[in-house]
Motif scaffolding. Structure first.
Motif, mmCIF file in Angstrom:
data_model
loop_
_atom_site.group_PDB
_atom_site.id
_atom_site.type_symbol
_atom_site.label_atom_id
_atom_site.label_comp_id
_atom_site.label_asym_id
_atom_site.label_seq_id
_atom_site.Cartn_x
_atom_site.Cartn_y
_atom_site.Cartn_z
ATOM 1 N N ALA A 19 80.951 61.949 91.285
ATOM 2 C CA ALA A 19 80.355 63.295 91.312
ATOM 3 C C ALA A 19 80.497 63.834 92.731
ATOM 4 N N CYS A 348 84.367 61.035 98.157
ATOM 5 C CA CYS A 348 83.207 60.769 99.011
ATOM 6 C C CYS A 348 83.359 59.471 99.807
ATOM 7 N N ILE A 377 83.842 61.680 82.330
ATOM 8 C CA ILE A 377 82.610 61.644 81.528
ATOM 9 C C ILE A 377 82.942 61.826 80.047
ATOM 10 N N ALA A 380 84.613 58.964 78.150
ATOM 11 C CA ALA A 380 83.796 57.752 77.995
ATOM 12 C C ALA A 380 83.386 57.564 76.542
ATOM 13 N N MET B 1 75.909 64.024 101.212
ATOM 14 C CA MET B 1 76.278 62.911 100.331
ATOM 15 C C MET B 1 76.530 61.646 101.157
ATOM 16 N N LEU B 3 78.009 58.188 102.297
ATOM 17 C CA LEU B 3 79.339 57.620 102.119
ATOM 18 C C LEU B 3 79.245 56.263 101.446
ATOM 19 N N GLU B 4 78.556 55.365 102.052
ATOM 20 C CA GLU B 4 78.314 54.070 101.424
ATOM 21 C C GLU B 4 76.806 53.900 101.363
ATOM 22 N N ASP B 364 73.471 59.592 94.466
ATOM 23 C CA ASP B 364 74.052 60.915 94.746
ATOM 24 C C ASP B 364 75.424 61.123 94.119
ATOM 25 N N SER B 365 76.334 60.202 94.431
ATOM 26 C CA SER B 365 77.727 60.433 94.056
ATOM 27 C C SER B 365 78.104 59.718 92.766
ATOM 28 N N VAL B 366 77.134 59.029 92.155
ATOM 29 C CA VAL B 366 77.421 58.316 90.907
ATOM 30 C C VAL B 366 77.743 59.331 89.810
ATOM 31 N N ARG B 367 78.731 58.989 88.963
ATOM 32 C CA ARG B 367 79.069 59.873 87.846
ATOM 33 C C ARG B 367 77.852 60.129 86.973
ATOM 34 N N LYS B 368 77.692 61.362 86.546
ATOM 35 C CA LYS B 368 76.559 61.744 85.699
ATOM 36 C C LYS B 368 77.056 61.874 84.273
ATOM 37 N N ASP B 369 76.714 60.902 83.428
ATOM 38 C CA ASP B 369 77.204 60.991 82.048
ATOM 39 C C ASP B 369 76.235 61.824 81.205
ATOM 40 N N ARG B 370 76.449 61.871 79.891
ATOM 41 C CA ARG B 370 75.699 62.821 79.064
ATOM 42 C C ARG B 370 74.414 62.240 78.479
ATOM 43 N N SER B 383 78.614 56.076 80.067
ATOM 44 C CA SER B 383 79.963 55.943 80.624
ATOM 45 C C SER B 383 80.255 54.545 81.183
ATOM 46 N N LEU B 384 79.234 53.701 81.331
ATOM 47 C CA LEU B 384 79.510 52.334 81.798
ATOM 48 C C LEU B 384 80.019 51.458 80.659
ATOM 49 N N ILE B 395 80.019 46.019 90.193
ATOM 50 C CA ILE B 395 79.848 47.477 90.283
ATOM 51 C C ILE B 395 78.916 47.819 91.450
ATOM 52 N N ASP B 398 80.606 47.190 94.893
ATOM 53 C CA ASP B 398 81.565 48.255 95.208
ATOM 54 C C ASP B 398 80.838 49.539 95.592
ATOM 55 N N LEU B 399 79.787 49.872 94.824
ATOM 56 C CA LEU B 399 79.019 51.092 95.096
ATOM 57 C C LEU B 399 78.425 51.056 96.507
#
Lengths: 408, 408
Positions: A19, A348, A377, A380, B1, B3-4, B364-370, B383-384, B395, B398-399
């Motif tokens: 994101a 990012c 997304i 998925a 955002m 970075l790490e 913050d930067s994690v994908r936002k699924d539905r 999405s995982l 995971i 890495d994050l």
């Protein structure tokens, strides 16, 4: 409706992301009507190229997608670079990635890229020909800008040696290559590499072009730094493994190298630069033409990865729009289209990450799932689920009609 | 955002469940607005901690989530209990879980928990000090209530021995520990354990506190029963494996033990009881403080598992509301939040089960699924996808920016 198919595999390097703006990924933000149209008419999913949570390298990811398990076949990056610049490796050759760099009078690296050389590599390489150290042939091949490849050819050598490139902005001497293991071949190879780094300094520092550069206040390209040692072992080609013919359209040496390793024919396309400025229309037309001759076309697009490494969202969105143009052209063909990435390179973090990448498989008879947008997304919930690179390869091979039944 | 990232891993023991009321799981029934808000802004999925259909133990599940493959590293539960009560194990020590129990005059177990001792353990343990059997040092450590740990230290011992705890309500003598294999060390260790059980009876039955208990009509804690033998082998710490610092906030010994095994710093929090009455606000504040000092905080909540083992839906719903309070506090931090369970403990069966558990990764930067609700059914379309405990670990690593690329 064709029963069995030709296929075009489009790999967009570093396409997957996180994101990045308004909670959306670049693929969610981009304008890509043709990609979305194909998505509505195909099967989608997410790919963890080397497995969930594993951060793929570009070399290992492509090996997997082309059907070569990296755990078995990956022996270091060097050989792919050498193959990629067109060099004919022999079984047992040890190849390295190489940089022209600048050392000062105390033999300390002041610039790992010699001020990012432009096109001086081939001329400088003239002084690095016909070399032999301890009876081992040493071959240097210049590539783009400051890049090149070093190949050792001879008996009793090994790829189990460490880098001489310090990979650091700190001003320190080139690292000593060390044997990564206890055998004689590794010790000997490390010694040869260290001698070669010294030798390159002797040969390059007196090169007229470097004298000229120094006069102009430029950094001399007066040493070679090595990294990514790998040993070359010949493997079964895609033709031998599956029975179909294949070709590669790519701008960067690495991807051509992996394709040559797999026995693919490398097509040269004017305007395929391996950068954001690549000419996707030229690549698309080359792929259309190639489909007349080959069963399988692997088309690589590098720019999205470059944009991500630079943290440049605008450039990444532009590459996605270029991809959209590319698929709008290729979807006119009868071949199946497979569109994916080798790995994510989130803007990012500006590095590869383990976030899975979207996959789209499009073709007349391919199942049409309910996904309507090609993004991380949406796919998925696609009908392919979550697959690996090796699994995608199997899916493609079967779709093309070249799979083998397990059992009967 | 950012970075790490720093990260907080919240493991809610036994959180996963089955359809328990109106066809819904406790997570579907509970009121958890903050969890659902984070869910809308994160990535979700289901975790089969040790693989699909495998019923995880608490020890093995936590090993996996922290990145230690139980198939390689799990050597029995005893060592984790010993580490969890703060004992410094040495390489090769054999540790057991232990209960104070009650045997009658015919040496038959009438209560495996000696009427659930309250806080008499340490006083009784006074009579079990400085023991040696067949040249092997025997160390007893009391823990909470009737629980304790027994450690054998010496040459030629093994963890391949069976339990003396009959694990049964039937009134029978303690079981004879048997060697689980043909080697001398196992035979010797079983003999030592059997002698120790007898010795504990001799020492405890004459203890003044037991005389006093009998006068009061209470069951004497007059024998030790052993189970869960395990050998301790030192492993690479999380810091050594990945390079980041980490700490653990937990109420129960086992989880602290697994964390110490992984080299994490154990933080002691007042009000962290390992029960339903645990003070999650205190735990949340401790985690916030810990984030200033550590990269990774593992926060364990036990109560949901206790509630499930008791078949108590109300208590489980209460624990989910407590979790909601906890995440409302922690989501104010910049760190990533990962919320999951080690395993399901369905209220209807009152035991661990293989039903996968929900996972939420928020940042913050994690994908936002539905997915909009944190429950077993909703996150199934996240999405995982479906991941394992070891995959979740990768995971997270890495994050946080501590992953390593495979290839280059």
């Amino acid at each position: 409706m064709s029963l069995e198919n030709k296929a075009v595999l489009i790999v967009v390097d570093g396409l997957g992301d996180r994101a990045v703006k308004d909670g959306k990924t670049p693929l969610q933000l981009a304008n890509k009507p043709h990609l979305d149209k194909l998505t509505r008419e195909g099967s989608t999913g997410l790919m963890n190229t080397l497995g969930v949570g594993v951060i793929p390298g570009s070399d290992t990811a492509h090996l997997a997608i082309l059907g070569y398990d990296p755990a078995v076949y990956y022996k270091g990056r060097g050989p792919f670079e050498a193959l990629g610049v067109g060099f004919d490796l022999k079984e047992g050759d040890v190849a390295f990635r190489c940089n022209f760099a600048t050392v000062d009078d105390s033999f300390r690296v002041v610039d790992r890229r010699a001020g990012r050389l432009k096109d001086e590599g081939p001329e400088l390489a003239g002084s690095l020909q016909n070399l032999e150290i301890e009876g081992v042939e040493v071959i240097f091949l210049p590539s783009t800008e400051h890049r090149g490849t070093l190949i050792l050819r001879g008996e009793g050598i090994s790829a189990a040696v460490s880098d001489t490139d310090p990979h650091s902005a700190e001003i320190i001497p080139p690292l000593q290559s060390m044997p990564l293991g206890g055998d004689d071949a590794a010790r000997r190879t490390a010694r040869i590499v260290n001698k070669m780094v010294r030798r390159s300094y002797d040969l390059l520092s007196s090169h007229p072009l470097n004298k000229e550069r120094q006069k102009q206040g430029k950094l001399p390209a007066n040493v070679l730094l090595t990294r990514g040692a790998g040993i070359f072992q010949k493997v079964k080609s895609i033709k031998e493994k599956y029975g179909f013919t294949s070709c590669c359209i790519a701008g960067s040496a690495l991807y051509k190298g992996v394709a040559r390793y797999a026995g693919m024919k490398i097509l040269s396309v004017k305007g395929a630069t391996g950068r954001v400025d690549t000419d996707v229309r030229a690549k698309a037309e080359a792929a259309r033409k190639a489909l007349k001759q080959f069963d399988f076309v692997f088309l690589h697009i590098k720019g999205a990865d470059n944009a991500s490494h630079d943290g440049n969202l605008e450039a990444k969105l532009l590459m996605i729009e270029k991809l959209d143009l590319l698929v709008s052209i290729l979807s006119q063909e009868e071949a199946c289209l497979i569109i994916t990435a080798d790995h994510s390179t989130p803007i990012c973090v500006k590095r590869h990450s383990s976030d899975p990448v979207p996959v789209l498989v499009y073709g007349d008879s391919v199942r049409k799932d309910r996904v309507t947008s090609f993004d991380e997304i949406s796919v998925a919930s696609g009908s392919l689920g979550q697959i690996t690179g090796l699994e995608l390869n199997k899916i493609i091979v079967d779709l093309m009609g070249f799979g083998h039944m397990m059992g009967s």
